[in-house]
Design a protein around this motif. Structure first.
Motif, PDB file in Angstrom:
ATOM      1  N   TYR C 104       0.824  -1.203   0.000  1.00  0.00           N
ATOM      2  CA  TYR C 104       0.000   0.000   0.000  1.00  0.00           C
ATOM      3  C   TYR C 104       0.857   1.250   0.000  1.00  0.00           C
ATOM      4  N   LYS C 105       0.849   1.970  -1.099  1.00  0.00           N
ATOM      5  CA  LYS C 105       1.512   3.273  -1.203  1.00  0.00           C
ATOM      6  C   LYS C 105       2.925   3.261  -0.633  1.00  0.00           C
ATOM      7  N   SER C 131      -0.556   3.922  -5.924  1.00  0.00           N
ATOM      8  CA  SER C 131      -1.353   5.127  -5.712  1.00  0.00           C
ATOM      9  C   SER C 131      -2.473   4.901  -4.699  1.00  0.00           C
ATOM     10  N   ALA C 135      -6.768   0.118  -2.313  1.00  0.00           N
ATOM     11  CA  ALA C 135      -6.887   0.378  -0.878  1.00  0.00           C
ATOM     12  C   ALA C 135      -8.038   1.341  -0.604  1.00  0.00           C
ATOM     13  N   LEU C 136      -8.168   2.370  -1.441  1.00  0.00           N
ATOM     14  CA  LEU C 136      -9.269   3.313  -1.269  1.00  0.00           C
ATOM     15  C   LEU C 136     -10.607   2.608  -1.450  1.00  0.00           C
ATOM     16  N   ASP C 137     -10.690   1.755  -2.488  1.00  0.00           N
ATOM     17  CA  ASP C 137     -11.938   1.034  -2.721  1.00  0.00           C
ATOM     18  C   ASP C 137     -12.255   0.064  -1.590  1.00  0.00           C
TER      19      ASP C 137
END
Lengths: 158, 661, 182
Positions: C104-105, C131, C135-137
């Motif tokens: 993650y990032k 980016s 993870a955002l989803d």
């Protein structure tokens, strides 16, 4: 009234902000309405990683990512509800500072309303109840009351 | 050695509070004058030893005694001396010691003035203060002792230097905010003690209301100022330009304020009309209960907030146990005693009594909104329903609807007579006021702003309504007098306090309505040399300087601000890095006049020498705090009313005689 | 109003407070910063991410499902992930568990690859989410986080914080093994 205010403010802000030079904008927007929507959303969405801050107030990397996502969506023409729903689908109701209205949160609105209603009923009851009480007052009590009231009116109401 | 002295003094203060909690009550129960008379010296003892303890801790900070865990965690050798003094309350333990000092201070002041009260009553009041003290001193000694040495198990050896004070708090606003707020919070314990003492004695009368009114007003003044300074501090220190966030910690101070506001109005009714007694007592109990609850919320970590102290369940458990004992006991006493109180006065629906009760109900409803909004996230999670957030959008909407009837009452109530008022008499001035207010509300934005915002209009109508009705009320007061000016002067400071208080509230409304609806916020990318234009202002990022303080280094941006191409000021907006705590702190640049703030905060560096800069124009934001200060001055005026000084003595003497008879 | 009823009315403030006190007490023993995932009961979102080792190879949601599995979110900048990593390797030494790693990032691809080479690689598939899209989803708000996914690709549980012996024994393990019984 609120809707009217909202519409008015948007109309006017377009006219004002339209005059602003677009240069130097960090978050570039195509219209002023978009910028307003973005500002509103970034203040109402909560940064899940932070203590208690909106994504607009937080310097956390996650807040930055979320700001970027909101910006991206607003630019793509997403509406207020679409952005909020998008975030809620991922981070839950927690992410929006406006709680949903459902069975478990309804007390937020009903509770205070009940307090106000009971309070008003209480006042009416109080005023009506004492009229009935007139009859119950003994002569002695009447005399005391009159004396007390007299004393007050002599002192002046302040 | 000094630290041990402080620790010992704290233990002694605890001993004094324990005796204070017991001896005078035994005296009051047995009618033993000597025991009751001990209340005063015991109170002084409690205060003096708390003061010694406090001075000892301050000393430890000044000399940098890093063998104390608390000092080591909250100070450092490079911290300027004035921040060392304020660092004493920079974190949980020390701020609690300050809290105790304030509590003991209130108790001592009470003891000093209590010579005017009947002995039994004074003994009870001070004993209740003692009981509160017992819980708090015990809490400090057992869970939050600021005098703990590093030699114990937490840190194996004495650190050479401390970890420094939280950079957020290294600011002048923070020097005065906590003491003011604590004076207010703890001041409510005096109103509470009066109420409990009155319940114990079974005597709720207007004399009780008269005695406790100035104390309640004093607490309310401090609370008002404390909240205002806190809001002002958050505004310029947190870097996002908000002045209120509905954060749990802010709410924790707002709830007691709402109740205290209701209480000072309700006390007026009880004092002047001898009615609403049990209601007033309930408010006095609730006010302090909410300030206890607030303490618990802030210091136990049950809620998520930017301002809360580090969580420690042991502390939370102790505080919860203590506040439960205090609140349940007092509410039980209330139920047993107040249920027997009967009022004999009479009033009709359209009377000052009912208007003030209506105001009380709105204030209690508002408190309920804040309480539910603050605690529901906790309850929601406990019930396994998931996490929710309750913030600005919710509170702003609900408060908008609450403040409208509240403002209507503020306008009408002062004109209405006690007991009974004919509607016909007031309908004309009220309609006139409404007409004028609406006219002003629409006219002002049309003339002075470049667009009309509906919410701003509503806010201005409310503010104008309050102002106009206040003037009308003054006119009514002197209508039948021959000499108008002397009549105005003769109205009394308490009356002028009310007038100023209401006008102050109108000023707050103006500030909120205008800043919420006319503020401009832009986030722009700027490098030195760039100019950003937001008509009629232009902001030029002139240069970037490097600055150094004793415990920080900073990138400082120099901005030149012009209005219509005329330079109106050069300001410095900083991004400070505190080297010991390794924290970045935004120092905003402000260019201020009474009608608007220009607010520049540095965001993140974007590479290539440019920065994200947040520029805001905030019209009338200062009026919010100015209005708060007016309200506090109004409180001072009321306190200084002569009836709390001259008329008190004969009255008390009469009461005492009555009690003996 | 008779006196008993009156007393009851006057007792309501106390009763209300006692109720509130109960909630405050339970509140003391839970962490208010811990959030439930909004994705429980929902399928893993669609994605298209490169492989950590091989930038030319992309993975899509087709790798999810077929059997119960874990998705572990990690990064080299996350100190807790370091402790978690050694636990995951220990766990895999004795048990057969299917874990997809979601990097993650991270600072760089190289940093993540070095970490896995030095400490051992517990993951069957390594996704590289530079980016933070997936993870955002997934509603990730920090690292480490672990999602338990059933054989139909539905998210059944999320754990925030590191996996360790206790968490595995009491929380994540039982959920994971229960998915095999269905």
């Amino acid at each position: 009234m609120r809707i009217l205010a909202f519409v008015l403010s948007i109309l006017v802000s377009i006219s004002i902000l339209g005059a602003v030079q677009a240069q130097g904008e960090f978050y570039a927007f195509e219209t002023a309405a978009q910028e307003r929507l973005y500002n509103k959303l970034s203040k109402e969405l909560r940064c899940p990683k932070c203590q208690n801050q909106s994504i607009s107030d937080s310097d956390a990397p996650l807040a930055e990512d979320m700001r970027k996502k909101v910006h991206e969506m607003v630019l793509a023409g997403a509406s207020y509800n679409e952005v909020v729903d998008f975030m809620k689908a991922r981070y839950g109701d927690f992410v929006h500072y406006r709680p949903p209205v459902n069975a478990s949160t309804i007390i937020l609105w009903v509770g205070p309303l009940l307090v106000a209603l009971i309070g008003m009923l209480f006042i009416f009851g109080l005023v009506r109840g004492q009229k009935k009480g007139d009859v119950v007052l003994t002569a002695d009590e009447e005399a005391k009351l009159a004396a007390a009231l007299n004393k007050h009116s002599q002192k002046g109401s302040n | 050695m000094i630290a041990e002295l402080g620790h010992f003094a704290l233990a002694l203060a605890f001993a004094f509070s324990l005796m204070l909690a017991i001896v005078p009550l035994v005296g009051a129960y047995r009618g033993h004058g000597g025991y009751m008379a001990l209340a005063r010296p015991l109170t002084y003892g409690m205060f003096i030893f708390t003061l010694i303890s406090y001075i000892a801790l301050t000393w430890a900070f000044l000399v940098g005694d890093f063998s104390l865990i608390y000092v080591a965690n909250n100070s450092s050798s490079v911290l300027p001396w004035y921040y060392r003094i304020t660092a004493v309350w920079g974190s949980h333990e020390g701020s609690f010691l300050l809290w105790m000092l304030v509590q003991a201070g209130w108790a001592a002041a009470l003891a000093l003035y209590s010579t005017r009260l009947p002995l039994t009553f004074a003994a009870r009041v001070l004993a209740v203060m003692g009981i509160i003290g017992v819980g708090f001193y015990l809490f400090m000694l057992l869970t939050s002792n600021p005098f703990d040495r590093t030699l114990s198990y937490v840190m194996p050896m004495i650190p050479i230097d401390g970890r420094d004070m939280n950079p957020l708090l290294q600011d002048p606003g923070m020097i005065i905010h906590p003491p003011l707020l604590y004076f207010g919070y703890v001041g409510l314990s005096v109103a509470f003690s009066f109420a409990i003492a009155a319940l114990m004695g079974g005597r709720l009368d207007s004399a009780w209301a008269r005695w406790s009114r100035p104390w309640t007003l004093a607490a309310w003044i401090f609370l008002t100022l404390g909240i205002m300074v806190g809001s002002w501090w958050a505004y310029y220190e947190l870097g996002w330009g908000g002045w209120w966030f509905w954060d749990p910690v802010e709410n924790a101070s707002f709830m007691p304020w709402l109740i205290a506001t209701a209480l000072i109005h309700s006390l007026a009714v009880t004092e002047k009309r001898g009615t609403f007694k049990s209601w007033t007592v309930l408010l006095a109990i609730s006010g302090f209960s909410l300030s206890l609850l607030g303490t618990f919320l802030v210091r136990s970590g049950v809620l998520v907030s930017v301002h809360s102290f580090a969580a420690d369940p042991k502390r939370g458990l102790f505080l919860l146990a203590f506040l439960t004992v205090v609140i349940v006991a007092s509410l039980l006493l209330y139920a047993l005693r107040a249920s027997k109180v009967v009022s004999h006065t009479r009033y009709e629906l359209f009377s000052r009594e009912v208007m003030l009760l209506g105001n009380n109900i709105l204030l209690v409803t508002a408190t309920m909104v804040v309480l539910l909004g603050t605690l529901l996230p906790l309850v929601h999670q406990q019930l396994g329903l998931g996490s929710v957030s309750i913030g600005e959008p919710f509170f702003n909407t609900v408060f908008f609807w609450l403040v409208i009837p509240f403002v209507v009452l503020i306008g009408i109530a002062p004109m209405v007579r006690w007991r009974r008022q004919s509607m016909a008499e007031l309908i004309k001035p009220l309609l006139l006021a409404l007409f004028l207010a609406v006219a002003v509300g629409f006219a002002l934005p049309l003339v002075f702003a470049n667009h009309v915002s509906g919410m701003a209009v509503i806010g201005l109508i409310m503010a104008a309504w309050i102002t106009i009705t206040t003037v009308q009320e003054l006119r009514l007061r002197i209508a039948n007098r021959e000499h108008k000016l002397p009549a105005l002067v003769k109205l009394g400071r308490s009356h002028w306090g009310m007038v100023l208080g209401h006008v102050g509230f109108a000023v707050v409304i103006i500030g909120i309505a205008l800043v919420q609806n006319y503020e401009v916020e832009r986030t722009v990318r700027m490098a030195p040399g760039d100019t950003f234009v937001q008509e009629p202002y232009s902001f030029t990022f002139q240069s970037l300087k490097h600055r150094e303080g004793s415990n920080w280094i900073s990138d400082a941006a120099v901005f030149e601000i012009s209005r219509n191409n005329k330079v109106i000021g050069t300001v410095l907006s900083e991004k400070r890095f505190y080297t010991i705590q390794r924290q970045v702190q935004t120092k905003t640049a402000l260019q201020v006049n009474p009608l608007r703030d220009l607010y520049i905060a540095m965001g993140e560096e974007l590479g290539d020498g440019s920065w994200a800069v947040r520029i805001q124009i905030k019209p009338f934001v200062r009026w919010i705090w100015f209005g708060g200060v007016l309200m506090a001055i109004a409180g001072l005026l009321s306190i200084s009313d002569k009836r709390y000084r001259i008329k008190r003595k004969p009255l008390v003497a009469a009461q005492a005689k009555e009690a003996k008879a | 109003m008779n006196s008993k009823l009156r007393l009851l009315v006057f007792l309501t403030p106390m009763l209300l407070f006692i109720g509130l006190g109960g909630f405050l007490l339970t509140g003391l023993f839970s962490d208010p910063t811990e959030l439930d995932s909004a994705l429980i009961g929902k399928p893993v979102p669609n994605f298209e991410l490169p492989d950590l080792y091989n930038p030319d190879r992309t993975h899509t949601q087709s790798i999810i499902g077929g059997k119960p599995m874990l998705i572990n979110v990690w990064a080299t900048w996350c100190p807790t992930c370091y402790q978690e990593h050694s636990f995951l390797n220990e766990l895999l030494a004795t048990k057969d568990i299917y874990i997809i790693g979601l990097n993650y990032k991270d600072d760089s691809r190289a940093a993540a690859m070095n970490w896995l080479q030095d400490l051992g690689d517990p993951y069957q598939i390594n996704l590289f989410d530079f980016s933070g899209l997936l993870a955002l989803d997934l509603g990730v708000y920090g690292a480490p986080e672990t999602f338990v996914v059933d054989s139909k690709g539905i998210i059944r549980y999320r754990h925030v914080g590191d996996l360790n012996a206790r968490v595995w024994r009491e929380k994540v393990g039982p959920v994971y093994y229960s998915l095999f019984d269905q």
